[in-house]
Design a protein around this motif. Sequence first.
Motif, mmCIF file in Angstrom:
data_model
loop_
_atom_site.group_PDB
_atom_site.id
_atom_site.type_symbol
_atom_site.label_atom_id
_atom_site.label_comp_id
_atom_site.label_asym_id
_atom_site.label_seq_id
_atom_site.Cartn_x
_atom_site.Cartn_y
_atom_site.Cartn_z
ATOM 1 N N VAL A 298 -6.289 4.316 -0.035
ATOM 2 C CA VAL A 298 -6.947 5.306 0.804
ATOM 3 C C VAL A 298 -7.517 4.723 2.087
ATOM 4 N N PRO A 299 -8.309 3.626 1.992
ATOM 5 C CA PRO A 299 -8.858 3.073 3.232
ATOM 6 C C PRO A 299 -7.780 2.512 4.148
ATOM 7 N N ALA A 300 -6.678 1.994 3.530
ATOM 8 C CA ALA A 300 -5.615 1.458 4.376
ATOM 9 C C ALA A 300 -4.944 2.571 5.163
ATOM 10 N N ALA A 301 -4.645 3.706 4.496
ATOM 11 C CA ALA A 301 -4.048 4.837 5.186
ATOM 12 C C ALA A 301 -4.980 5.371 6.252
ATOM 13 N N VAL B 115 -4.830 3.297 9.342
ATOM 14 C CA VAL B 115 -3.697 3.618 10.214
ATOM 15 C C VAL B 115 -3.995 4.847 11.057
ATOM 16 N N ALA B 116 -4.548 5.883 10.387
ATOM 17 C CA ALA B 116 -4.880 7.114 11.118
ATOM 18 C C ALA B 116 -5.966 6.861 12.157
ATOM 19 N N ASP B 117 -6.939 6.048 11.759
ATOM 20 C CA ASP B 117 -8.027 5.741 12.701
ATOM 21 C C ASP B 117 -7.499 4.993 13.919
ATOM 22 N N ALA B 118 -6.595 4.082 13.669
ATOM 23 C CA ALA B 118 -6.041 3.294 14.780
ATOM 24 C C ALA B 118 -5.280 4.186 15.749
ATOM 25 N N VAL C 171 0.827 -1.195 0.000
ATOM 26 C CA VAL C 171 0.000 0.000 0.000
ATOM 27 C C VAL C 171 0.861 1.243 0.000
ATOM 28 N N GLY C 172 1.938 1.224 0.799
ATOM 29 C CA GLY C 172 2.817 2.382 0.876
ATOM 30 C C GLY C 172 3.491 2.632 -0.443
ATOM 31 N N ALA D 53 0.636 8.755 -9.220
ATOM 32 C CA ALA D 53 0.263 10.162 -9.196
ATOM 33 C C ALA D 53 -1.014 10.348 -8.421
ATOM 34 N N THR D 54 -1.923 9.367 -8.600
ATOM 35 C CA THR D 54 -3.177 9.399 -7.855
ATOM 36 C C THR D 54 -3.257 8.148 -7.018
ATOM 37 N N PRO D 55 -3.431 8.246 -5.705
ATOM 38 C CA PRO D 55 -3.485 7.043 -4.866
ATOM 39 C C PRO D 55 -4.570 6.103 -5.322
#
Length: 375
Positions: A29-32, A35-38, A14-15, A22-24
């Motif tokens: 997006v949901p994986a990132a 991480v932020a949610d966690a 994912v990283g 150029a565009t994720p």
Amino acid sequence: MATRRVFLSSASAVGAATLFSATPSAAAVPAAATVADAERQARDAMLAVNAGMRSNYAVLKSDLIAYLSPVVVVQNDAKGGKFTLVHNGTQESVNPVSEVFELAKSISHVPLGIFSTVAPYLSDKVPNLPHADRIDPHDLKMVAFKGTGTTGWIAPLQDFAATLTTARRQLDQANLPQELVTSCSELLDAAIEFINASVAGKSLDMKSFEDFSGRVYGNIRTNMKHAADAQIAGVQDVMKKWRAKIGEEGWQDLYTVVLSQWTTSVLNQNSIIIKPCMNPAKVDTHLIDLATVETPKDPIFVALDNLARIVQDNIAAEMVFPVDQEIADALKGKQDLLSDEILDQLGAVAAGARTASATTAGDACPFRKRTAAQV
């Protein structure tokens, strides 16, 4: 050497997709976000610990209020103070100071009343006065916000003069000590004379005002003497009466909370009188001066709410910090617990400060001579 291959192999799919697109991708997006949610959830869980502590702390404080006794709450006011005795679930309130206190202060406040009326119309430049170096030019500029270009001060000053004239005319019927009557009459006469002259000449400045205020200073001191006499007698009398009511054993543990504004919170007049009436062994911790921004709507609750915090912190401090009396004292008193650490990191360690950086595993408490491991 970290090659691009190695880097890619060590990065998550994912990283990598995120880095080289150029565009994720839709999957990145949901994986990132996960991480932020966690991270947010983890931090919220940590913050919930403090919320739980605060809730428990508040419940203890609220429940403790009912058990605070005996307590004297003092509300400083124009009458010399309202005193409330809280004892075994009962409350008794009195204004113990003779009205002479308020009368003497009322007339001695005349110069301040005139100043408050004319201050906005003064020149914003510090004049050549003997104490000119004591006047902050910036403060004067802010106070003299209307300036000398208007005579808007005349009408309100004439209204105040009418009030002074009425008081002067009836002064002899107020049944006051002759020395106080003489002092008040001289002060009122001087004030009325000053106002009349200023209005007639449509002119007033700091020099003319100070000529007047300097002239009546002796009268102000005489009024202060009578006000202090009345307050000392009234406060000592009520404290003596309540001491007899509570009994000597209970009186030794008396807490007194004096509510005041910031301008009178140091060497407060009531605190000075009350201090010798309390147990000398406990007065330093049981006589509490509590500065408030404004007079609270429920002064008794405010006093008891703060006292409950103080009382429970006294016990909590010893139990939470049994290995360090200095940090325990910080929790008990006004000092912020982080103050020593902040001073240390800023390079300004206070004398006797205890900081984390200075506290090593082998650093025993200087008072109890033991470390946490020994508790």
